[in-house]
Design a protein around this motif. Structure first.
Motif, PDB file in Angstrom:
ATOM      1  N   GLY A 132       0.784  -1.230   0.000  1.00 58.67           N
ATOM      2  CA  GLY A 132       0.000   0.000   0.000  1.00 58.67           C
ATOM      3  C   GLY A 132       0.814   1.278   0.000  1.00 58.67           C
ATOM      4  O   GLY A 132       0.269   2.358   0.251  1.00 58.67           O
ATOM      5  N   SER A 133       2.108   1.180  -0.297  1.00 59.00           N
ATOM      6  CA  SER A 133       2.941   2.387  -0.268  1.00 59.00           C
ATOM      7  C   SER A 133       4.247   2.142  -1.013  1.00 59.00           C
ATOM      8  O   SER A 133       4.472   1.068  -1.590  1.00 59.00           O
TER       9      SER A 133
ATOM     10  N   LYS B 143      -2.384  -0.144  -7.900  1.00 64.75           N
ATOM     11  CA  LYS B 143      -3.143  -1.340  -7.508  1.00 64.75           C
ATOM     12  C   LYS B 143      -4.139  -1.756  -8.583  1.00 64.75           C
ATOM     13  O   LYS B 143      -4.487  -2.928  -8.699  1.00 64.75           O
ATOM     14  N   ASN B 144      -4.609  -0.796  -9.363  1.00 67.63           N
ATOM     15  CA  ASN B 144      -5.658  -1.056 -10.349  1.00 67.63           C
ATOM     16  C   ASN B 144      -5.143  -1.123 -11.782  1.00 67.63           C
ATOM     17  O   ASN B 144      -5.939  -1.173 -12.720  1.00 67.63           O
TER      18      ASN B 144
ATOM     19  N   SER C 291       1.215   6.788  -8.023  1.00 69.86           N
ATOM     20  CA  SER C 291       0.801   6.591  -6.625  1.00 69.86           C
ATOM     21  C   SER C 291       0.383   5.133  -6.420  1.00 69.86           C
ATOM     22  O   SER C 291      -0.052   4.450  -7.367  1.00 69.86           O
TER      23      SER C 291
ATOM     24  N   GLU D 134      -2.159   3.857  -4.846  1.00 71.78           N
ATOM     25  CA  GLU D 134      -3.588   3.575  -5.024  1.00 71.78           C
ATOM     26  C   GLU D 134      -3.936   3.328  -6.484  1.00 71.78           C
ATOM     27  O   GLU D 134      -4.757   2.466  -6.807  1.00 71.78           O
TER      28      GLU D 134
END
Length: 368
Positions: free
Chosen positions: A41-42, A250-251, A245, A247
């Protein structure tokens, strides 16, 4: 008359370094930022890359020690010396199946990505078949010529990768990499497990040390070869997160390709950098597939020495193609990759390490 330096049938330490590095950098380089960002997540995923790279280096060094202990023997021959011929036959057969499955996985990966980004109206079955026919043609040649293609292609791969990252600097946003060191140890270890597929391939040292002029250099060559993809993965992950980023990454199915698509070279000298990136990536996949295909034939041929190489090509090629078409969607495709990693950990890492321990305990060594 002096002979050409590359006319012999042996490889040196530098060539083994390039072979290991080139084989490791394959499909995983395109997808690992997504899976790593999902777990950590980072930006802290870089720590997971270091952990996974350290583990791979230790295992690679142990595999090199095993192969260098038997400098004049093939994998099947020294496995037979260590644990008897019937057991060695089972192990070698499973190793051959593992490499066969890996060729299928990487060929299907090329088909999926080429269809999505390059040949949108061409069926993935046609793309995969065309690629496998080229791989089959290359494998039909000599093993040494196949390995030395790595020496030719690898500098180009590094150069284009460096260009993509260099021109990504202007798109970096510091807010995307903050805050630092917020990920727990459990998440970092989970991320490290997700990167394992990206480090698959260094087990080739078990089979190609036989071709080295100095087999004792094999452990050192594996570690040096792994340092290159470790550094490359670190920089790619940092740039991907810095640009998009965590976030967003992730997609993204293939974050590294998306990074190449967003790169703009000043002056319009290269209008579509992703096309150049695709070219060098296909070189890398081609090298990986030819090496794995060669090793599948090499191991199966060790068990059945009376079967000619060309016959193995005719037998294995349809199997590889059919397996490559088995996944019906991306979920099944990535699931196949995960299962392949677990199978590889057992048959090409844990089993050879166990063979090394048994060889040391029994004092078994090969002929010089």
């Amino acid at each position: 008359m002096n002979t050409l330096p590359y006319a012999d049938q042996k490889i040196g330490q530098k060539e083994m370094v390039f072979i290991v590095a080139n084989v490791v950098i394959g499909v995983g380089i395109l997808t690992f930022p997504r899976t790593l960002a999902a777990k950590t997540g980072s930006i802290d995923g870089w720590i997971s890359i270091l952990i996974s790279g350290l583990v791979a280096s230790v295992i690679g060094w142990l595999l090199g020690k095993l192969a260098s202990r038997f400098p004049a023997n093939s994998f099947f021959e020294y496995a037979s010396l260590i644990v008897s011929r019937p057991v060695a036959q089972v192990i070698t057969f499973l190793v051959g199946i593992y490499f066969l499955l890996f060729v299928s996985f990487e060929a299907r990966a090329l088909g999926n990505i080429a269809k999505q980004y390059l040949f949108t109206t061409t069926p993935v079955e046609v793309i995969t078949l065309a690629f496998l026919l080229i791989v089959q043609y290359a494998v039909a040649g000599t093993r040494i010529a196949l390995l030395r293609l790595n020496m030719l292609f690898f500098p180009i791969v590094l150069l284009i990768s460096a260009v993509v990252q260099l021109y990504s600097i202007q798109m970096l946003e510091l807010d995307n990499v903050r805050p630092l060191f917020t990920t727990g140890l459990g998440a970092l270890l989970q991320g490290s497990k997700e990167v394992n597929l990206s480090f698959s391939g260094y087990e080739v040292v078990l089979f190609y040390t036989l071709l080295m002029t100095r087999a004792e250099d094999a452990p050192k060559a594996v570690v040096k070869g792994l340092l290159i993809p470790i550094f490359l993965y670190l920089t790619i992950y940092i740039f991907v997160i810095g640009v998009f980023s965590a976030e967003v990454v992730k997609n993204l199915t293939y974050p590294t390709i998306e990074l190449a698509k967003d790169v703009e070279v000043p002056g319009g000298f290269i209008e579509r950098v992703e096309s150049l990136f695709f070219t060098i990536w296909i070189m890398t996949i081609f090298n990986s597939c030819t090496v794995f295909f060669d090793l599948a034939i090499f191991n199966l041929g060790s068990i059945f020495p009376n079967v000619r190489k060309f016959t193995w090509l005719l037998i294995i090629s349809p199997l590889v193609y059919m397996i490559s078409l088995w996944p019906q969607n991306l979920v099944q495709f990535f699931s196949l990759g995960d299962q392949l990693v677990y199978f590889g950990i057992f048959i090409t890492y844990l089993v050879p390490i166990l063979l090394l321990l048994i060889a040391k305990w029994r004092g078994v060594r090969g002929d010089e």
